[in-house]
Design a protein around this motif. Structure first.
Motif, short mmCIF file in Angstrom:
data_model
loop_
_atom_site.label_atom_id
_atom_site.label_comp_id
_atom_site.label_asym_id
_atom_site.label_seq_id
_atom_site.Cartn_x
_atom_site.Cartn_y
_atom_site.Cartn_z
N ASP A 6 1.02 -1.10 0.24
CA ASP A 6 0.07 0.26 0.38
C ASP A 6 1.17 1.53 0.16
N ARG A 7 1.92 1.16 0.70
CA ARG A 7 2.38 2.91 0.84
C ARG A 7 4.18 2.18 1.73
N ILE A 8 4.78 2.54 1.62
CA ILE A 8 6.14 2.89 2.35
C ILE A 8 5.91 4.32 3.61
N GLU A 9 6.35 4.10 5.01
CA GLU A 9 6.28 5.05 6.07
C GLU A 9 7.17 5.31 5.46
N GLU A 10 8.11 6.85 6.28
CA GLU A 10 9.08 6.90 7.43
C GLU A 10 10.17 6.48 6.19
N ASN A 11 10.11 6.34 4.98
CA ASN A 11 11.41 5.98 4.15
C ASN A 11 11.87 4.19 5.26
N GLN A 12 11.57 3.88 5.90
CA GLN A 12 11.81 2.27 6.19
C GLN A 12 10.67 1.30 7.05
N TYR A 13 9.11 1.86 6.71
CA TYR A 13 8.60 0.94 6.97
C TYR A 13 7.39 0.50 5.38
N ALA A 14 7.21 -0.61 5.55
CA ALA A 14 6.31 -0.86 4.58
C ALA A 14 5.23 -1.24 4.73
N VAL A 15 4.00 -1.05 4.34
CA VAL A 15 2.66 -1.92 4.84
C VAL A 15 1.58 -2.37 3.73
N LEU A 16 2.02 -3.31 4.17
CA LEU A 16 1.11 -4.63 3.48
C LEU A 16 -0.34 -4.78 3.61
N LEU A 17 -1.49 -4.55 2.47
CA LEU A 17 -2.01 -4.96 2.93
C LEU A 17 -3.30 -6.36 1.83
N VAL A 18 -3.38 -7.64 3.34
CA VAL A 18 -3.50 -8.91 2.78
C VAL A 18 -5.32 -8.71 2.06
N GLU A 19 -5.86 -8.97 0.60
CA GLU A 19 -6.67 -8.64 0.43
C GLU A 19 -7.48 -10.09 0.72
N ASP A 40 2.60 -2.79 -6.12
CA ASP A 40 3.29 -3.99 -5.92
C ASP A 40 2.50 -5.42 -5.22
N TRP A 41 2.20 -6.14 -5.53
CA TRP A 41 1.79 -7.26 -4.84
C TRP A 41 2.39 -8.44 -5.11
N PHE A 42 2.31 -8.87 -3.94
CA PHE A 42 2.93 -10.56 -3.43
C PHE A 42 2.33 -11.83 -3.17
N GLU A 43 2.72 -12.59 -2.75
CA GLU A 43 2.01 -14.03 -2.82
C GLU A 43 2.75 -14.05 -0.85
N VAL A 44 1.61 -14.18 -0.56
CA VAL A 44 2.31 -14.75 0.89
C VAL A 44 2.31 -14.98 2.03
N THR A 45 2.56 -15.55 3.00
CA THR A 45 1.67 -17.13 3.75
C THR A 45 1.86 -16.54 5.39
N ILE A 46 0.98 -16.46 6.03
CA ILE A 46 1.04 -15.86 7.08
C ILE A 46 1.36 -16.60 8.30
N LEU A 54 7.16 -14.41 1.37
CA LEU A 54 6.82 -13.00 1.08
C LEU A 54 7.33 -13.22 -0.59
N LYS A 55 6.83 -13.51 -1.56
CA LYS A 55 7.48 -13.49 -3.52
C LYS A 55 6.60 -12.36 -3.86
N ALA A 56 7.25 -11.63 -4.62
CA ALA A 56 6.81 -11.73 -5.64
C ALA A 56 5.86 -11.42 -7.18
N ASP A 57 4.37 -10.93 -7.02
CA ASP A 57 3.98 -11.41 -7.98
C ASP A 57 3.30 -10.66 -8.94
N PRO A 58 4.43 -10.56 -10.15
CA PRO A 58 4.04 -9.49 -10.57
C PRO A 58 2.91 -9.65 -12.09
N GLU A 59 2.53 -10.68 -12.20
CA GLU A 59 0.71 -11.24 -12.70
C GLU A 59 -0.22 -10.55 -12.38
N SER A 60 0.14 -10.17 -11.10
CA SER A 60 -1.48 -9.95 -10.10
C SER A 60 -1.38 -8.35 -10.49
#
Length: 87
Positions: A6-19, A40-46, A54-60
Protein backbone atom coordinates in the motif's frame (compact mmCIF):
# COMPACT_ATOMS: atom_id res chain seq x y z
CA UNK A 1 -2.70 -15.29 -0.04
CA UNK A 2 -2.25 -12.13 -2.02
CA UNK A 3 -1.10 -8.80 -0.59
CA UNK A 4 -0.46 -5.39 -2.06
CA UNK A 5 2.20 -2.93 -0.96
CA UNK A 6 0.00 0.00 0.00
CA UNK A 7 2.67 2.48 0.98
CA UNK A 8 6.10 3.03 2.48
CA UNK A 9 6.16 5.22 5.56
CA UNK A 10 9.11 7.25 6.81
CA UNK A 11 11.17 5.58 4.07
CA UNK A 12 11.56 2.67 6.49
CA UNK A 13 8.28 0.77 6.95
CA UNK A 14 6.29 -1.11 4.31
CA UNK A 15 2.53 -1.37 4.80
CA UNK A 16 1.05 -4.47 3.17
CA UNK A 17 -2.68 -5.05 2.82
CA UNK A 18 -3.74 -8.69 2.64
CA UNK A 19 -6.68 -9.10 0.30
CA UNK A 20 -8.25 -12.28 1.68
CA UNK A 21 -8.69 -11.29 5.32
CA UNK A 22 -8.38 -7.49 4.98
CA UNK A 23 -5.46 -7.31 7.40
CA UNK A 24 -2.70 -4.73 7.45
CA UNK A 25 0.90 -5.75 8.14
CA UNK A 26 3.87 -3.47 8.72
CA UNK A 27 7.31 -4.76 7.80
CA UNK A 28 10.73 -3.20 7.58
CA UNK A 29 11.27 -1.94 4.05
CA UNK A 30 14.43 -4.07 3.76
CA UNK A 31 12.30 -7.24 4.10
CA UNK A 32 10.74 -6.55 0.69
CA UNK A 33 12.21 -7.92 -2.54
CA UNK A 34 14.65 -5.52 -4.20
CA UNK A 35 12.94 -2.85 -6.29
CA UNK A 36 9.51 -3.18 -4.65
CA UNK A 37 7.29 -0.11 -4.88
CA UNK A 38 3.75 0.85 -3.84
CA UNK A 39 0.99 -1.04 -5.67
CA UNK A 40 3.20 -4.10 -6.24
CA UNK A 41 1.50 -7.41 -5.44
CA UNK A 42 2.96 -10.33 -3.50
CA UNK A 43 2.12 -13.91 -2.65
CA UNK A 44 2.38 -14.16 1.15
CA UNK A 45 2.19 -16.86 3.79
CA UNK A 46 0.87 -15.86 7.20
CA UNK A 47 1.44 -17.89 10.36
CA UNK A 48 0.56 -16.73 13.88
CA UNK A 49 -0.43 -13.29 12.57
CA UNK A 50 3.00 -12.76 10.97
CA UNK A 51 4.09 -12.83 7.36
CA UNK A 52 6.48 -15.76 7.11
CA UNK A 53 7.13 -15.66 3.37
CA UNK A 54 6.84 -12.98 0.74
CA UNK A 55 7.22 -13.48 -3.01
CA UNK A 56 6.72 -10.90 -5.76
CA UNK A 57 3.67 -11.55 -7.96
CA UNK A 58 4.05 -9.36 -11.06
CA UNK A 59 1.16 -11.10 -12.88
CA UNK A 60 -1.30 -9.90 -10.22
CA UNK A 61 0.09 -6.37 -10.45
CA UNK A 62 -0.47 -6.32 -14.22
CA UNK A 63 -3.98 -7.80 -13.87
CA UNK A 64 -4.98 -5.19 -11.27
CA UNK A 65 -3.59 -2.37 -13.40
CA UNK A 66 -5.61 -3.56 -16.41
CA UNK A 67 -8.73 -3.85 -14.26
CA UNK A 68 -8.33 -0.26 -13.05
CA UNK A 69 -7.72 1.04 -16.59
CA UNK A 70 -10.82 -0.75 -17.82
CA UNK A 71 -12.99 0.75 -15.09
CA UNK A 72 -11.54 4.22 -15.72
CA UNK A 73 -12.30 3.93 -19.44
CA UNK A 74 -15.89 2.84 -18.76
CA UNK A 75 -16.37 5.82 -16.46
CA UNK A 76 -14.95 8.21 -19.05
CA UNK A 77 -17.33 6.88 -21.70
CA UNK A 78 -20.28 7.35 -19.36
CA UNK A 79 -19.27 10.88 -18.43
CA UNK A 80 -21.33 13.68 -19.93
CA UNK A 81 -18.71 16.28 -19.10
CA UNK A 82 -18.99 18.98 -16.52
CA UNK A 83 -22.22 20.90 -15.95
CA UNK A 84 -20.08 23.89 -15.08
CA UNK A 85 -18.66 25.45 -18.23
CA UNK A 86 -15.88 28.00 -18.22
CA UNK A 87 -16.55 31.25 -19.95
Amino acid sequence: MKAVLDRIEENQYAVLLVEENTQEFILNKNELPEGSKPHDWFEVTIENDKITSLKADPESAVAQEQKVKSKRNRLKKRSQGSKFKRE
